[in-house]
Motif scaffolding. Structure first.
Motif, short mmCIF file in Angstrom:
data_model
loop_
_atom_site.label_atom_id
_atom_site.label_comp_id
_atom_site.label_asym_id
_atom_site.label_seq_id
_atom_site.Cartn_x
_atom_site.Cartn_y
_atom_site.Cartn_z
N UNK A 255 1.00 -1.12 0.06
CA UNK A 255 -0.01 -0.03 -0.13
C UNK A 255 0.79 1.14 -0.02
N UNK A 256 1.85 1.20 0.81
CA UNK A 256 2.88 2.42 0.65
C UNK A 256 3.33 2.59 -0.42
N UNK A 257 3.75 1.57 -1.23
CA UNK A 257 4.45 1.74 -2.39
C UNK A 257 3.31 2.63 -3.31
N UNK A 258 2.28 2.34 -3.64
CA UNK A 258 1.08 3.02 -4.21
C UNK A 258 0.91 4.24 -3.78
N UNK A 259 1.03 4.34 -2.31
CA UNK A 259 0.69 5.73 -1.93
C UNK A 259 1.69 6.73 -2.10
N UNK A 384 9.58 1.24 9.58
CA UNK A 384 10.74 1.51 8.99
C UNK A 384 10.55 0.92 7.40
N UNK A 385 10.00 -0.37 7.32
CA UNK A 385 9.93 -0.90 5.99
C UNK A 385 9.12 0.07 5.19
N UNK A 386 8.08 0.55 5.75
CA UNK A 386 7.04 1.47 5.13
C UNK A 386 7.92 2.81 4.56
N UNK A 387 8.82 3.41 5.49
CA UNK A 387 9.41 4.62 5.01
C UNK A 387 10.36 4.18 3.98
N UNK A 416 -1.35 -1.45 -7.83
CA UNK A 416 -0.72 -1.90 -6.68
C UNK A 416 -1.41 -1.77 -5.38
N UNK A 417 -2.31 -0.69 -5.45
CA UNK A 417 -3.48 -0.85 -4.18
C UNK A 417 -4.11 -1.97 -4.35
#
Length: 461
Positions: A255-259, A384-387, A416-417
């Motif tokens: 989700x964070x990649x698409x975000x 941390x992985x999200x960042x 991706x979402x």
């Protein structure tokens, strides 16, 4: 490998928390400890949102930063999470979290108080501001890492969704109204007094945090031959071997990649490609604030009725629709401004609505699923992985948009979402409920590391 030191477990008193006799979560703002925690968090959020406007003014008009310098200042806010996130998360399973919150609030108050002093003495420059931004980034990392694992000690487990929803509601209001208030105050009292006011707000936040009554165990006894690297590894293994936390973490990373793509490109696409006026862009973003507030209001009831997993899946699924529509709809600069505002406002509203629904349920489930001794490391591992994912996504999104166009990049984000939603749909998370029995037997079966001595936890933890 020696077993870890005994975890810090605290029984939360449901009577003090005001839980209803029917078994439903009571209004958490009636819990004195949480009320203080929420108040401190809320006023700090308003102050930070207001001060953010003054920071932008300083960067552009006072120090006349170049585009490269602006990028450096922006990156300095993220760098601490990339390099220190896992270490700080492990420390939060050793240190007293309330004390960390108080000290970081005091530290941030002092750091912000330095800005008006430098403004009045004409010593503010790019490098001095960069130092302040870096210090604030490190202190914010410590504060965030302490706040997430502290919350489960303030309310019963079944009230965690409501507690996270209340925090989400106030954060949304602050993010929406704070910049407007900051702009008005900037014109009224000027940047030096605005930063001084934010420093006072943080001092008040520290005072409120110091009054929180919570029982935390002392620092665990040091095990010979065991260092913080062992703790970090244990937290990593726990998170990614856990039956439900593993797919939940992989979903939120996706989700964070698409975000990162839509966050980086939306403003440029709207202002440059669609030629929307700045005042209309502000109105469009305001609808996002409304959607986030509504989503946070709906989150507790949605989680109670549909279960944590299905509530998270609902939020993940809703996220796809607005961005897929924006990629496919034939809106152009020649489209009526009214139509553009309606379409783009709907995109922001639905996107923020989906986040409001899923965020409180996801965080509440994560906090309930992990034992207290693992809270800091589990949250820091995921955060941390999200960042890192966001950092990478933000870098490549511009290249994708340049090579293939904004609509393709936004459509790719929608795909991706959808992938993030599918991870939930085809994993045990889909059937997860907030009232699941996260007993020690369950924790062991779901990936509690063999080196960790399984604690005996009360149902409320």
């Amino acid at each position: 490998m020696p077993s870890a030191a005994p975890p810090r477990l605290v029984r939360v008193d449901e009577v003090a928390a005001g839980a209803s006799s029917a078994g439903r979560p009571a209004e958490v703002l009636r819990v004195p400890a949480f009320a203080l925690f929420w108040s401190a968090t809320t006023i700090r959020a308003f102050g930070s949102a207001a001060a953010g406007v003054a920071f932008q003014v300083l960067i552009v008009t006072v120090i006349n930063a170049t585009p490269i310098q602006i990028s450096v200042l922006s990156a300095l806010g993220v760098v601490p999470y990339l390099f220190l996130g896992l270490i700080v998360g492990a420390l939060m399973d050793r240190w007293r979290r309330q004390r960390t919150l108080v000290l970081t609030s005091i530290g941030r108050a002092l750091a912000l108080a330095a800005i008006p002093v430098m403004l009045l003495t004409n010593t503010l420059s790019f490098w001095t501001l960069a130092i302040v931004v870096l210090i604030l980034g490190v202190l914010t990392l410590f504060a965030d890492s302490a706040a997430q694992p502290l919350l489960p000690l303030l309310v019963p487990r079944r009230s965690l969704v409501v507690a996270n929803a209340r925090l989400g509601q106030s954060a949304t209001v602050a993010a929406t109204a704070g910049p407007a208030a900051g702009g008005a105050l900037l014109n009224l009292i000027g940047a030096p007094l605005l930063f001084a006011l934010e420093s006072v707000i943080l001092a008040v936040s520290a005072l409120l945090q110091s009054r929180i009554k919570v029982s935390e165990a002392g620092a665990p006894a040091r095990v010979p031959g065991r260092h913080i690297g062992h703790d970090i590894t244990e937290g990593f293994h726990y998170t990614y071997r856990h039956r439900t936390l593993r797919p939940l973490a992989l979903s939120v990373h996706t989700w964070f990649l698409a975000h990162s793509i839509v966050t980086t490109l939306f403003g440029v696409f709207v202002l440059r490609e669609l030629d929307v006026p700045e005042w209309a862009f502000g109105l469009i973003l305001a609808f996002g604030g409304v959607g986030g507030f509504v989503g946070a209001m709906l989150a507790p009831r949605t989680g109670a009725r549909r279960g944590a997993g299905r509530a998270i899946l609902l939020g993940r699924g809703l996220t796809v629709a607005p961005w897929l529509a924006l990629a496919l709809l034939p809106v152009t600069p020649t489209t009526s401004l009214v139509v553009l505002v309606v379409v783009l406002s709907a995109v922001q509203f639905i996107y923020a609505l989906s986040q409001g629904i899923e965020d409180a349920n996801e965080m509440g489930y994560r906090q309930a699923a992990a034992p207290d001794a693992m809270q800091g490391r589990m949250n820091s591992t995921i955060r941390t992985a999200n960042r890192v994912v966001f950092f990478i996504g933000a870098l490549v999104s511009g290249a994708i948009a340049t090579a293939l166009g904004y609509r393709f990049a936004i459509g790719l984000a929608a795909v991706i979402f959808a992938g993030a939603a599918l991870i939930i749909a085809f994993s045990p998370v889909r059937r997860a409920r907030h009232e699941d029995d996260h007993s020690i037997a369950g924790l062991s079966e779901e990936g509690f590391p063999p080196a960790q001595t399984a604690p005996t936890a009360s149902p409320e933890v």
